[in-house]
Design an enzyme around this catalytic site. Sequence first.
Site, PDB file in Angstrom:
ATOM      1  N   ASP A 127     -27.485  -8.422  -6.699  1.00 39.31           N
ATOM      2  CA  ASP A 127     -28.515  -7.599  -6.080  1.00 39.31           C
ATOM      3  C   ASP A 127     -27.942  -6.214  -5.808  1.00 39.31           C
ATOM      4  OD1 ASP A 127     -30.940  -6.964  -5.101  1.00 39.31           O
ATOM      5  OD2 ASP A 127     -30.770  -8.093  -3.240  1.00 39.31           O
ATOM      6  N   TYR A 143     -22.346  -7.503 -16.668  1.00 43.91           N
ATOM      7  CA  TYR A 143     -23.035  -8.694 -17.167  1.00 43.91           C
ATOM      8  C   TYR A 143     -23.248  -8.665 -18.676  1.00 43.91           C
ATOM      9  CZ  TYR A 143     -27.119  -5.728 -16.158  1.00 43.91           C
ATOM     10  OH  TYR A 143     -28.000  -4.685 -16.067  1.00 43.91           O
ATOM     11  N   ASP A 188       0.696   4.296  -2.552  1.00 46.54           N
ATOM     12  CA  ASP A 188       0.433   5.672  -2.117  1.00 46.54           C
ATOM     13  C   ASP A 188       1.503   6.634  -2.609  1.00 46.54           C
ATOM     14  OD1 ASP A 188      -1.817   4.845  -0.877  1.00 46.54           O
ATOM     15  OD2 ASP A 188      -0.958   4.806   1.156  1.00 46.54           O
ATOM     16  N   GLU A 237     -25.046 -16.879 -15.082  1.00 43.22           N
ATOM     17  CA  GLU A 237     -24.352 -15.953 -14.171  1.00 43.22           C
ATOM     18  C   GLU A 237     -25.173 -15.774 -12.905  1.00 43.22           C
ATOM     19  OE1 GLU A 237     -24.763 -12.385 -16.406  1.00 43.22           O
ATOM     20  OE2 GLU A 237     -23.796 -13.308 -18.129  1.00 43.22           O
ATOM     21  N   CYS A 277     -64.693   3.330   6.505  1.00 39.99           N
ATOM     22  CA  CYS A 277     -63.279   3.617   6.241  1.00 39.99           C
ATOM     23  C   CYS A 277     -62.618   4.099   7.529  1.00 39.99           C
ATOM     24  CB  CYS A 277     -63.170   4.679   5.150  1.00 39.99           C
ATOM     25  SG  CYS A 277     -61.508   5.333   4.963  1.00 39.99           S
ATOM     26  N   CYS A 293     -61.683  11.383   0.822  1.00 38.31           N
ATOM     27  CA  CYS A 293     -60.995  10.625   1.874  1.00 38.31           C
ATOM     28  C   CYS A 293     -59.523  11.046   1.888  1.00 38.31           C
ATOM     29  CB  CYS A 293     -61.105   9.126   1.599  1.00 38.31           C
ATOM     30  SG  CYS A 293     -60.093   8.145   2.713  1.00 38.31           S
ATOM     31  N   LYS A 323     -35.084 -16.988  -9.580  1.00 39.53           N
ATOM     32  CA  LYS A 323     -34.898 -16.390  -8.258  1.00 39.53           C
ATOM     33  C   LYS A 323     -34.746 -17.453  -7.182  1.00 39.53           C
ATOM     34  CE  LYS A 323     -35.599 -11.893  -8.979  1.00 39.53           C
ATOM     35  NZ  LYS A 323     -36.673 -11.239  -8.332  1.00 39.53           N
ATOM     36  N   CYS A 376     -63.046   1.982   0.204  1.00 35.78           N
ATOM     37  CA  CYS A 376     -63.670   3.146   0.826  1.00 35.78           C
ATOM     38  C   CYS A 376     -64.436   3.892  -0.257  1.00 35.78           C
ATOM     39  CB  CYS A 376     -62.575   4.030   1.415  1.00 35.78           C
ATOM     40  SG  CYS A 376     -63.061   5.740   1.662  1.00 35.78           S
ATOM     41  N   GLU A 412     -23.786  -4.078 -12.718  1.00 38.45           N
ATOM     42  CA  GLU A 412     -24.373  -3.594 -11.476  1.00 38.45           C
ATOM     43  C   GLU A 412     -23.310  -3.050 -10.542  1.00 38.45           C
ATOM     44  OE1 GLU A 412     -28.542  -4.889 -11.720  1.00 38.45           O
ATOM     45  OE2 GLU A 412     -27.734  -4.994  -9.694  1.00 38.45           O
ATOM     46  N   ASP A 453       0.835  -1.201   0.000  1.00 37.58           N
ATOM     47  CA  ASP A 453       0.000   0.000   0.000  1.00 37.58           C
ATOM     48  C   ASP A 453       0.873   1.255   0.000  1.00 37.58           C
ATOM     49  OD1 ASP A 453      -2.058  -1.727   0.120  1.00 37.58           O
ATOM     50  OD2 ASP A 453      -2.820  -1.099   2.091  1.00 37.58           O
ATOM     51  N   ALA A 454       1.974   1.188   0.739  1.00 38.08           N
ATOM     52  CA  ALA A 454       2.853   2.368   0.855  1.00 38.08           C
ATOM     53  C   ALA A 454       3.451   2.715  -0.507  1.00 38.08           C
ATOM     54  CB  ALA A 454       3.957   2.107   1.867  1.00 38.08           C
ATOM     55  N   LYS A 467     -28.841 -17.112 -19.953  1.00 36.57           N
ATOM     56  CA  LYS A 467     -28.924 -16.397 -21.231  1.00 36.57           C
ATOM     57  C   LYS A 467     -28.550 -17.362 -22.353  1.00 36.57           C
ATOM     58  CE  LYS A 467     -27.463 -12.264 -18.879  1.00 36.57           C
ATOM     59  NZ  LYS A 467     -26.387 -11.335 -18.562  1.00 36.57           N
ATOM     60  N   CYS A 484     -61.701   8.091   6.849  1.00 36.41           N
ATOM     61  CA  CYS A 484     -62.666   9.173   6.647  1.00 36.41           C
ATOM     62  C   CYS A 484     -64.079   8.813   7.121  1.00 36.41           C
ATOM     63  CB  CYS A 484     -62.700   9.605   5.180  1.00 36.41           C
ATOM     64  SG  CYS A 484     -63.509   8.404   4.121  1.00 36.41           S
ATOM     65  N   LEU A 508     -35.791  -8.412 -16.739  1.00 40.25           N
ATOM     66  CA  LEU A 508     -35.756  -9.842 -17.049  1.00 40.25           C
ATOM     67  C   LEU A 508     -37.051 -10.492 -16.596  1.00 40.25           C
ATOM     68  CD1 LEU A 508     -32.186 -10.669 -15.684  1.00 40.25           C
ATOM     69  CD2 LEU A 508     -32.887 -10.775 -18.072  1.00 40.25           C
ATOM     70  N   LYS A 518     -27.304 -13.521 -10.313  1.00 43.74           N
ATOM     71  CA  LYS A 518     -28.092 -12.287 -10.457  1.00 43.74           C
ATOM     72  C   LYS A 518     -27.707 -11.370  -9.312  1.00 43.74           C
ATOM     73  CE  LYS A 518     -32.620 -10.496 -11.502  1.00 43.74           C
ATOM     74  NZ  LYS A 518     -32.649  -9.348 -10.617  1.00 43.74           N
TER      75      LYS A 518
HETATM   76  S1  IVH Z   1     -28.997  -9.153 -17.991  1.00 42.03           S
HETATM   77  C1  IVH Z   1     -31.260  -7.847 -21.570  1.00 42.03           C
HETATM   78  N1  IVH Z   1     -27.583 -10.259 -16.073  1.00 42.03           N
HETATM   79  O1  IVH Z   1     -31.510  -7.595 -13.070  1.00 42.03           O
HETATM   80  C2  IVH Z   1     -31.112  -8.287 -20.170  1.00 42.03           C
HETATM   81  N2  IVH Z   1     -29.143  -8.589 -15.472  1.00 42.03           N
HETATM   82  O2  IVH Z   1     -34.351  -7.972 -13.384  1.00 42.03           O
HETATM   83  C3  IVH Z   1     -30.430  -7.305 -19.302  1.00 42.03           C
HETATM   84  N3  IVH Z   1     -29.187  -8.054 -13.101  1.00 42.03           N
HETATM   85  O3  IVH Z   1     -32.012  -4.563 -14.684  1.00 42.03           O
HETATM   86  C4  IVH Z   1     -30.092  -7.764 -17.969  1.00 42.03           C
HETATM   87  N4  IVH Z   1     -27.636  -9.477 -12.483  1.00 42.03           N
HETATM   88  O4  IVH Z   1     -29.777  -4.803 -13.545  1.00 42.03           O
HETATM   89  C5  IVH Z   1     -28.537  -9.361 -16.377  1.00 42.03           C
HETATM   90  N5  IVH Z   1     -26.251 -11.292 -14.494  1.00 42.03           N
HETATM   91  C6  IVH Z   1     -27.195 -10.412 -14.801  1.00 42.03           C
HETATM   92  C7  IVH Z   1     -27.793  -9.599 -13.814  1.00 42.03           C
HETATM   93  C8  IVH Z   1     -28.781  -8.702 -14.202  1.00 42.03           C
HETATM   94  C9  IVH Z   1     -28.471  -8.541 -12.067  1.00 42.03           C
HETATM   95  C10 IVH Z   1     -30.232  -7.024 -12.987  1.00 42.03           C
HETATM   96  C11 IVH Z   1     -30.187  -6.004 -14.099  1.00 42.03           C
HETATM   97  C12 IVH Z   1     -31.592  -5.883 -14.613  1.00 42.03           C
HETATM   98  C13 IVH Z   1     -32.373  -6.631 -13.607  1.00 42.03           C
HETATM   99  C14 IVH Z   1     -33.558  -7.296 -14.288  1.00 42.03           C
END
Ligand code: IVH
Length: 680
Positions: free
Chosen positions: A117, A228, A37, A113, A411, A435, A317, A429, A176, A33-34, A293, A414, A83, A115
């Site tokens: 978050d 991605y 830097d 790949e 309600c 309301c 998911k 309502c 992301e 690191d030094a 994909k 209201c 997606l 996904k």
């Molecule tokens: S592909 C044409 N690959 O998920 C398809 N998206 O639910 C474009 N995301 O808005 C997306 N990991 O931001 C792709 N390995 C991955 C991803 C990914 C996260 C997000 C992406 C997208 C959202 C859709």
Amino acid sequence: MSESVPQRIARLRGEIERHNYQYHTLDDPLITDAEFDAMFRELQALEIQYPSLTTPDSPTQRVGAAPRLSFTKVVHRSPMLSLNNAFNEEELRAFDVRTRETLGVAEVEYSVEPKFDGLAVTLTYRDGVFVQGATRGDGEVGEDVTQNLRTVRNIPLRLDSGRLAKPIPFIEIRGEVLMFKVDFIALNRQQADKGDKLFANPRNAAAGSLRQLNSQITSSRHLSFLAYGAGGVEGFILPDTHAEQLECLQKLSIPVPQERRVVSGPDGLLAYYREIGELRNKLPYEIDGVVYKVNNISQQTRLGYVSRAPRFALAHKFPAEEALTIVLDIEVQVGRTGALTPVARLAPVFVGGVTVTNATLHNEEEMRRKDIRIGDTVSVRRAGDVIPEVARVLLERRPVDTYEFKMPQVCPVCGAHVTKQPDEAIWRCSGGLFCPAQRKQAVLHFASRRALDIEGLGEKLVDQLVAQQWVHTPADLYKLNLRALAQLERMGEKSAQNLLDAIENSKQTTLARFIYALGIRNVGEATAKELARHFATLDNFISADETRLQLVPDIGPVVAQSIATFFSEPHNIEVIAQLRATGVRWPEQAEMAVQLLPLNANIFVLTGTLASMSRDEAKSRLETLGARVTGSVSQKTDYVVAGAEAGTKLSKARELNIAVLDEQQFLQLLNKNKMPAASN
Ligand code: IVH
């Protein structure tokens, strides 16, 4: 031989970026690191001494720049899509069957790949230099966060094209921004020490850190990027499989996920899903599933898109996380359309990375079906960003004295009576906009990001505006004044002025946003866009009867009836008139329905650089004539407009035998179809 100053600067930059990559992307530092830097400080000193030699791609720019007042909007060259999701094996197998049938093949190869978050962003490199970065926004328009992204240490400010056959003149990279779990824990510890607000989860922390007007704050947070895919490229031909494209990005020093694989058939997909599921807790960053994909790009093109999502990809998911807690109370909330929603107040419980204290019970029927009562022990589920819900009741733990919760007959806000359609599960309502709860939700919806986008108009503020009786309808927002606003709780003169500015700015909008903002039942964002495109003017839309409404793609009898009911209410027409009188406006195509426009339903793709106008201008001129402009060439494309240095899209057009217009032919087409001036 001694170096000149520019040579020394160039060498330091190259070395610093190389070590940055070793450290942040490969996790394999070659120097201390030094030592790092020392090089960094030498570069900083030289740039201070020779300011004219400072460039935006210098690693010194990673520490952030002066605070900005707001983010500028960026129109994405091709939309940032979403997606389709699968939640179980059956849906995954159905996806594979559809894909095989459409392609007419026995087995499909997939690139798979995690996904991530995090927060979707797109990075633009011109001649190898990072020139612009933007958030996804609504998929079409995002925010320019270039300065902030420069501070993300594993985003290369300059691509390493040394390992390619030739450098890439233009490329957009999509991925992301994330906060690694360790960085999130450290940040929250710091926040707690300072007595500042804690972030709910790494995703929120990443989003909050990236959308900082002061990029020095972003720089102090440890964000990471993972790509991605490529969003678009010019003057260079990318390999023809997704997996190889990711390899190519990696060669350019772009970080891509190590956990990617190439697999075949549904069993390959499932094995990957299970592998990553087991790895999930050990990964340094949070994921909420995996993405499949179709690997071959020409197969991707053949599969194409439906609505906002590609047919060639699927997000699978992970099941939501669950935890046990106790229902302390059940309350009833009133929504924008008057729907009464029972909500469980819970003993706080940590699930899926956040502390949950409320869960929606959806409606009376659902609450009965699950038989949820005050005092019950319940399992609470949370998936991604969705509102937590009660998965099930542990009947064996039910205390003896519980009773069924009864929905109120009036309600709770209201006092108006509540009604229920025979075929519906929802009580509503009947107070309408009298309301306060419905008024409040209608105003919040009107101001929301995808509607008129009034920044800073949040729930607490709307509560006060409605309670003070200053705001009865969205139109009243435009009558607020500084003196009154500044007296509200937690409002200084400065924030009051900011709010007034935001309200003023919201006046310039689009017809699609305006229609969505009205909050007509069953009219979401996609339907609003379709309506705006079809009717072109608000008056055409308002005067359409149910039969004409049903001519719009995707609009059936239910939506048509909701729209007709909305406009049959004189109060709604009055609010619209007031909004227009206060200056809310949008560019409307001349008083002519889209069906009559000369290029109606023709699909265009723009590629390369036009000498006579920007791409945005070309797009909007085409759209004014009724054409649709999309980002990628497929069999559905009618014309490709090819400017100078057109790349893969042009070759694809030739391959698919699609009409190609050069700039001159394009201008002739525009001239031939000249439109009368636009009016409101
Ligand atoms: S592909 C044409 N690959 O998920 C398809 N998206 O639910 C474009 N995301 O808005 C997306 N990991 O931001 C792709 N390995 C991955 C991803 C990914 C996260 C997000 C992406 C997208 C959202 C859709």
